[in-house]
Structures are given as structure tokens and as C-alpha cells.
Scaffold this active site. Structure first.
Site, short mmCIF file in Angstrom:
data_model
loop_
_atom_site.label_atom_id
_atom_site.label_comp_id
_atom_site.label_asym_id
_atom_site.label_seq_id
_atom_site.Cartn_x
_atom_site.Cartn_y
_atom_site.Cartn_z
N ARG A 20 0.97 -1.28 -0.15
CA ARG A 20 0.04 -0.05 0.01
C ARG A 20 0.73 1.31 -0.03
NH1 ARG A 20 -3.39 -2.35 4.86
NH2 ARG A 20 -1.65 -3.51 5.10
N GLN A 79 11.49 -15.33 5.75
CA GLN A 79 10.20 -15.73 5.32
C GLN A 79 10.46 -15.29 3.74
OE1 GLN A 79 6.93 -13.10 5.96
NE2 GLN A 79 5.46 -14.83 5.99
N ASP A 110 5.87 -2.17 11.25
CA ASP A 110 5.38 -1.00 10.72
C ASP A 110 4.86 -0.10 11.90
OD1 ASP A 110 2.88 -2.28 11.22
OD2 ASP A 110 2.03 -2.21 9.36
N GLU A 162 -10.32 -9.01 10.23
CA GLU A 162 -9.51 -8.03 9.41
C GLU A 162 -10.52 -7.25 8.39
OE1 GLU A 162 -6.36 -7.64 9.48
OE2 GLU A 162 -6.39 -8.93 11.27
N ASN A 236 1.09 2.01 6.85
CA ASN A 236 0.57 1.18 5.80
C ASN A 236 0.64 2.12 4.34
OD1 ASN A 236 0.01 -1.52 7.23
ND2 ASN A 236 -1.75 -0.26 7.99
N LYS A 360 35.51 20.26 2.66
CA LYS A 360 35.42 18.93 2.61
C LYS A 360 36.74 18.10 3.41
CE LYS A 360 37.25 15.41 0.20
NZ LYS A 360 37.55 14.78 -0.53
N ALA A 389 39.05 35.28 -1.67
CA ALA A 389 37.72 34.97 -2.58
C ALA A 389 38.21 34.01 -3.82
CB ALA A 389 36.99 36.12 -3.07
N ARG A 449 51.72 33.63 -12.09
CA ARG A 449 50.66 34.04 -13.07
C ARG A 449 51.20 34.87 -14.19
NH1 ARG A 449 48.81 38.55 -8.65
NH2 ARG A 449 50.14 40.52 -9.47
C1 UD1 Z 1 -1.88 -6.07 10.82
C2 UD1 Z 1 -2.97 -6.98 11.47
C3 UD1 Z 1 -4.31 -6.30 11.70
C4 UD1 Z 1 -3.76 -5.05 12.91
C5 UD1 Z 1 -2.79 -4.14 12.16
C6 UD1 Z 1 -2.04 -3.36 13.17
C7 UD1 Z 1 -2.93 -9.31 10.56
C8 UD1 Z 1 -3.25 -10.17 9.29
N1 UD1 Z 1 -3.46 -8.16 10.71
O1 UD1 Z 1 -2.66 -5.71 9.69
O2 UD1 Z 1 -4.98 -7.08 12.79
O3 UD1 Z 1 -4.83 -4.18 13.36
O4 UD1 Z 1 -1.54 -5.20 11.77
O5 UD1 Z 1 -1.29 -2.36 12.58
O6 UD1 Z 1 -1.89 -9.57 11.07
N2 UD1 Z 1 4.34 -9.09 7.41
C9 UD1 Z 1 5.58 -10.16 7.25
N3 UD1 Z 1 5.26 -11.25 6.54
C10 UD1 Z 1 3.97 -11.44 5.69
C11 UD1 Z 1 3.14 -10.44 5.93
C12 UD1 Z 1 3.46 -9.15 6.84
O7 UD1 Z 1 6.62 -10.12 7.71
O8 UD1 Z 1 3.83 -12.28 5.12
C13 UD1 Z 1 4.71 -8.10 8.36
C14 UD1 Z 1 4.80 -6.74 7.50
O9 UD1 Z 1 6.08 -6.41 6.91
C15 UD1 Z 1 4.52 -5.65 8.57
C16 UD1 Z 1 3.62 -6.55 9.60
O10 UD1 Z 1 3.94 -7.95 9.37
O11 UD1 Z 1 5.47 -5.03 9.24
C17 UD1 Z 1 2.17 -6.43 9.50
O12 UD1 Z 1 1.75 -6.43 8.03
P1 UD1 Z 1 0.70 -5.48 7.46
O13 UD1 Z 1 0.53 -5.99 5.99
O14 UD1 Z 1 0.97 -4.17 7.59
O15 UD1 Z 1 -0.71 -5.88 8.27
P2 UD1 Z 1 -1.80 -4.89 8.34
O16 UD1 Z 1 -2.68 -5.04 7.30
O17 UD1 Z 1 -1.41 -3.63 8.73
MG MG Z 2 0.30 -2.50 9.00
#
Ligand code: UD1
Ligand code: MG
Length: 461
Positions: A20, A79, A110, A162, A236, A360, A389, A449
Site C-alpha cells: 500500500r 520468510q 510498521d 480483518e 501502511n 570537505k 575569494a 601568474r
Molecule cells: C495487521 C493485523 C491487523 C492489525 C494491524 C495493526 C494481520 C493479518 N492483521 O494488519 O489485525 O490491526 O496489523 O497495525 O496481522 N509481514 C510479514 N510477513 C507477511 C506479511 C506481513 O512479515 O507475510 C509483516 C509486515 O512487513 C508488517 C507486519 O507484518 O510489518 C504487518 O503486516 P501488514 O500487512 O502491515 O498488516 P496490516 O494489514 O497492517
Molecule cells: Mg500494517
């Protein structure tokens, strides 16, 4: 904070791309006030969990994140396919179990504003109550985008739904949301983690689905409502990034006021979280101060100045439109307007670097003046020397950089080129317009010069 426990680790979920954000770089590498999003999360967690017990789940552009942020290195779980937050935990689980941890604090990468004081009391409560899982919730006026906390009429937690899976207006209207901060008893979730399914709108394995699976088996979960402020805002989108940054910016401005800095036009002053102030400085916005910058007492920073990783000592004034990075500026100096100080610049004391002067990797000793239109690179300039200068240190021969050494109380005439490597002795004088290619002895007058010829003008009649 109480002493850090040995049996708890932290897992920061940071493998996602951040679709996003619509940006080519991973979400957690976006910056707020000059520091990466993940840096804030790390700083917060470090206060309650031992640093070598903090693990990062990386996937999308993992290598870039590891190269950028030294603190994640050595503590990464991969992952490779990002199949959801639940899947991220599944990937890390064997690794955490192998190391013998009992509890794991899980935080979304995040959430940079993380209120760590509240997280700490939450950890203590979860551990003391010995529940299988704890999760923090917040109440927001605008809950869009977050997982809604569904409770029964007695307030007991039922599930987390969600945003994309919401099917009723009743659930859509719930303002209590999942903050993305959890604690799990690793042994306690063992039999449930593999039960996560991806039959949902996003076809992902959701970590919050653990709630339903545990509750079905009458396991205890603590869903802690922890206020309606913005301390756990998730980022996000670009808009949310800026919203979080603004909250942080105002907090830092308030701290700066509290530490005795006067800030005019504060709404246009951006100060990074690592910047340190002594009392009694004056800043007039717009100004940006970032990185490991230290501002001593009695410093004035005028508008349109940008400073990063630098030290500005007491009594110094930085005039408008100056750009300063990696420099140490000694006391009672005057910089700018329109000066550029690059990394490795060291101005000892009472130095003047005036308009359109670039410095520098150079040391300018006490009382040196370079007031106009000059480039000083890879040089050492001793006390009380005046640089005219248009002086240029020609430090680069196309292959390597060379050093220019100028002694004490030298007068370098305007429009001089100093072709390095070259040394100018103490008390020397260099005639304007010279191109100096050979060393100049102490006290000598060097002129290099073309001699002026005044010829008769031929006048056509
Ligand atoms: C998530 C929660 C939501 C919560 C919100 C709070 C889930 C399904 N939903 O939603 O309930 O209200 O956070 O901010 O968890 N990430 C991974 N691997 C993945 C997917 C995501 O490491 O496969 C990490 C992302 O990099 C991120 C964090 O998990 O830092 C959250 O993922 P994000 O997609 O932002 O979830 P939200 O939609 O915000
Ligand atoms: Mg998030």
C-alpha cells in the site's frame, strides 16, 4: 524498567513489501525524521528485551534491509514467501523454540511510535497471569484498515476480523482494534500455529486467527485495551507515514523546548530523534537537524539550514541556507549564508566560512577565514590564515586525492589555485590569481601568474 528477563524474546514482523506504500523499497526502510521505521521499533523493544533476543522476520528485499540496518544482522529469520503474518510466525517458531525461549513479544515492524512503557506493563501482566496469548488493543475514532476486536456482550474476546473480511456494518463500526503487539507462550501455541488457514479475503495466514483457535480450546487470552491515543498507529501508506512522523516531530519539538531551546516557526522545524541539545540555543525555522547531531549552548541556527551528523559548539552562528554534514564546528564560529560543510570538516574555533564556500575533509584551525566563493578539500589550514575569494584546492588529479597544507597567518590572494600535493609555509603571501604547484617557504611571497603587458592599442581609423 525491571531487569530484562532471559526467557523472553521479541519477533519483529518485517518481511512484507508494504504494497500500500506503492514504493519500490520495503516499507520498514522508509524514514521518519531521518531514521528508518525499523530503527524506532528496535529502539523501543531494546528497552525491555535483551538486544540479542530481538529477531527480525525478513523476506522482501531482505538483503537491502540487512545491509542498511546493522542491528538486524545476525538476528534474522527468513520468510521467503510472504504468506501472511501468521506464516511469518510459523517460519520463526522452530528457531525460537530451539533457543529455549518461553515467551515471545511479537510486534509488527510498521508500528514505530510503540509506547514501550505500556508494552512493558503488558508483558508483565501476561506473564504473571500465565495466559497462552496476550494482545494489545487500541480504540480509534477512525478504525479503517485495522483488525476489529469482536467481543461478546460481557466483553469477552471472540475474534479479530480483518478489514477486508468484514461483512457486517456492526463489525465495521467497532472502534477497538488490534494494535499489532502480541505476547505468546511459545509452548502454549505449539498445537495451534499449524492450524491457521488462509480461507479469507487476502488468502493469507493471519496471526490474529490464533485467537479463535485458542479460544475454541478454552485457552486464556488477555486482550488489553490500552487507550485511544495514537501510540500504536500502524503505517501502511505514505499518508500514514507522514501522520506518524508529524506526531513524532511535535514530541521532539516539545522536548527541545523543555530542554531550553527557543524555536521560532516551530511548525517548520524537523529534528531527528538522536539530535541532542544543550540549553540556550535559538533556531528559526524552516530548519532540519538529523542524525547524531549535537547543538551546544548559545548556538543560533537561522532559517533554511540543513544539518546531519554534526557537532555545533557554543556561541556559533549558522546563517541561512547552509548545508552541513559530518562536520565539527568549534565555538564562536560563523558559517554561511550559503555555506556547504561536507564530511570530515573540522573547524577548531572562531572560524569563518562564508557564502558559497565548500569545505570537505579539512581542518581549519583557530581564526581561519574563508569568506567567499572557495573550495577547500583534503586540506589543513593553520591559525589565523586568510583564504581569499575564489581560492580552490585542486585536490584531485583524476585518479587520487592529495593534501594541501597551509601554515599559520598566511594570506592567500583571491582566485588562487593550489595544486595538491602542496605546502604553503607560515606567514607566506600568495599573489592574487596564482596557480601554486610548488611548495612555498615560510614568509615568502609567491606569485605564479602571467605577467601583465600593457600594449599600445591599435586604433582603426
Ligand atoms: C495487521 C493485523 C491487523 C492489525 C494491524 C495493526 C494481520 C493479518 N492483521 O494488519 O489485525 O490491526 O496489523 O497495525 O496481522 N509481514 C510479514 N510477513 C507477511 C506479511 C506481513 O512479515 O507475510 C509483516 C509486515 O512487513 C508488517 C507486519 O507484518 O510489518 C504487518 O503486516 P501488514 O500487512 O502491515 O498488516 P496490516 O494489514 O497492517
Ligand atoms: Mg500494517
Amino acid at each position: 524498567m525491571s531487569e530484562k528477563r532471559r526467557d523472553i524474546c521479541a519477533l519483529v514482523l518485517s518481511a512484507g513489501k508494504g504494497t500500500r506504500m506503492k514504493s519500490p523499497i520495503p516499507k520498514v526502510l522508509h524514514t521518519l525524521l531521518g531514521e528508518h521505521m525499523l530503527w524506532y521499533v528496535h529502539q523501543g523493544i531494546m528497552q525491555v528485551i535483551k538486544e540479542d533476543h530481538i529477531f527480525y522476520v525478513l523476506g522482501y528485499m531482505a538483503e537491502l534491509i540487512e545491509n542498511t540496518l546493522s542491528f538486524v544482522r545476525g538476528n534474522v529469520v527468513y520468510q521467503t514467501e510472504q504468506l501472511g503474518t501468521g506464516h511469518a510466525l510459523q517460519c520463526a517458531y522452530p528457531h525460537l523454540m530451539k533457543q529455549g525461549f518461553k515467551w515471545c513479544l511479537i510486534v509488527n515492524g510498521d508500528v514505530p511510535l510503540l509506547d514501550i512503557g505500556r508494552v512493558n506493563s503488558f508483558i508483565e501482566e501476561v506473564i504473571q497471569k500465565r495466559v497462552s496469548m496476550g494482545l494489545m488493543t487500541i480504540t480509534l475514532d477512525d478504525p479503517r484498515g485495522y483488525g476489529r476486536i469482536v467481543r461478546d456482550s460481557s466483553g469477552n474476546l471472540l475474534s479479530i476480523v480483518e478489514e477486508k473480511d468484514i461483512s457486517t456494518n456492526e463489525v465495521r463500526g467497532i472502534k477497538e482494534v488490534n494494535a499489532g503487539v502480541y505476547i505468546v507462550n511459545l509452548e502454549g501455541i505449539k498445537d495451534y500455529l499449524n492450524g491457521l488457514t488462509n480461507d479469507n479475503a487476502q488468502k493469507e495466514y493471519y496471526l490474529p486467527q490464533l485467537v479463535e483457535l485458542l479460544l475454541k480450546d478454552n485457552k486464556e487470552i488477555l486482550a488489553k485495551e490500552s487507550g485511544n491515543d495514537k501510540a500504536f498507529l500502524g503505517i501502511n501508506s505514505g499518508r500514514e507515514l507522514i501522520e506518524c512522523e508529524e506526531i513524532l516531530r511535535q514530541r521532539i519539538i516539545d522536548q527541545a523546548f523543555d530542554s531550553g531551546v527557543v524555536i521560532y516557526n516551530p511548525s517548520q522545524v524537523r529534528i531527528g530523534p538522536k539530535v541532542k541539545f544543550q540549553t540556550g540555543s535559538v533556531i528559526t525555522g524552516p530548519v532540519e537537524l538529523y542524525g547524531d547531531t549535537k547543538i551546544e549552548s548559545g548556538v543560533s541556527i537561522d532559517s533554511h539550514v540543513w544539518i546531519k551528523d554534526s557537532e555545533v559548539c557554543s556561541g556559533t552562528r549558522i546563517y541561512s541556507f547552509s548545508h552541513i554534514e559530518g562536520a565539527i564546528i568549534g565555538p564562536n564560529s560563523k558559517i554561511g549564508p550559503f555555506a556547504r560543510l561536507r564530511p570530515g570538516t573540522r573547524l577548531i574555533e572562531g572560524v569563518k566560512v562564508g557564502n558559497f564556500v565548500e569545505v570537505k575533509k579539512s581542518v581549519l584551525n583557530k581564526g581561519v577565514k574563508a569568506s567567499h566563493l572557495t573550495y577547500l578539500g583534503d586540506s589543513f589550514i593553520d591559525k589565523d590564515t586568510n583564504i581569499g575569494a575564489g581560492t580552490i584546492t585542486c585536490n584531485y588529479d583524476g585518479k587520487s586525492k592529495h593534501v594541501t597544507h597551509i601554515g599559520k597567518s598566511v594570506f592567500v590572494g583571491s582566485n588562487t589555485s593550489l595544486v595538491a600535493p602542496v605546502k604553503v609555509g607560515d606567514n607566506a603571501l600568495i599573489g592574487a590569481g596564482s596557480t601554486i604547484t610548488k611548495d612555498v617557504p615560510n614568509g615568502a611571497l609567491a606569485i605564479a601568474r602571467g605577467r601583465q603587458k600593457n600594449l599600445n592599442k591599435r586604433i582603426k581609423s
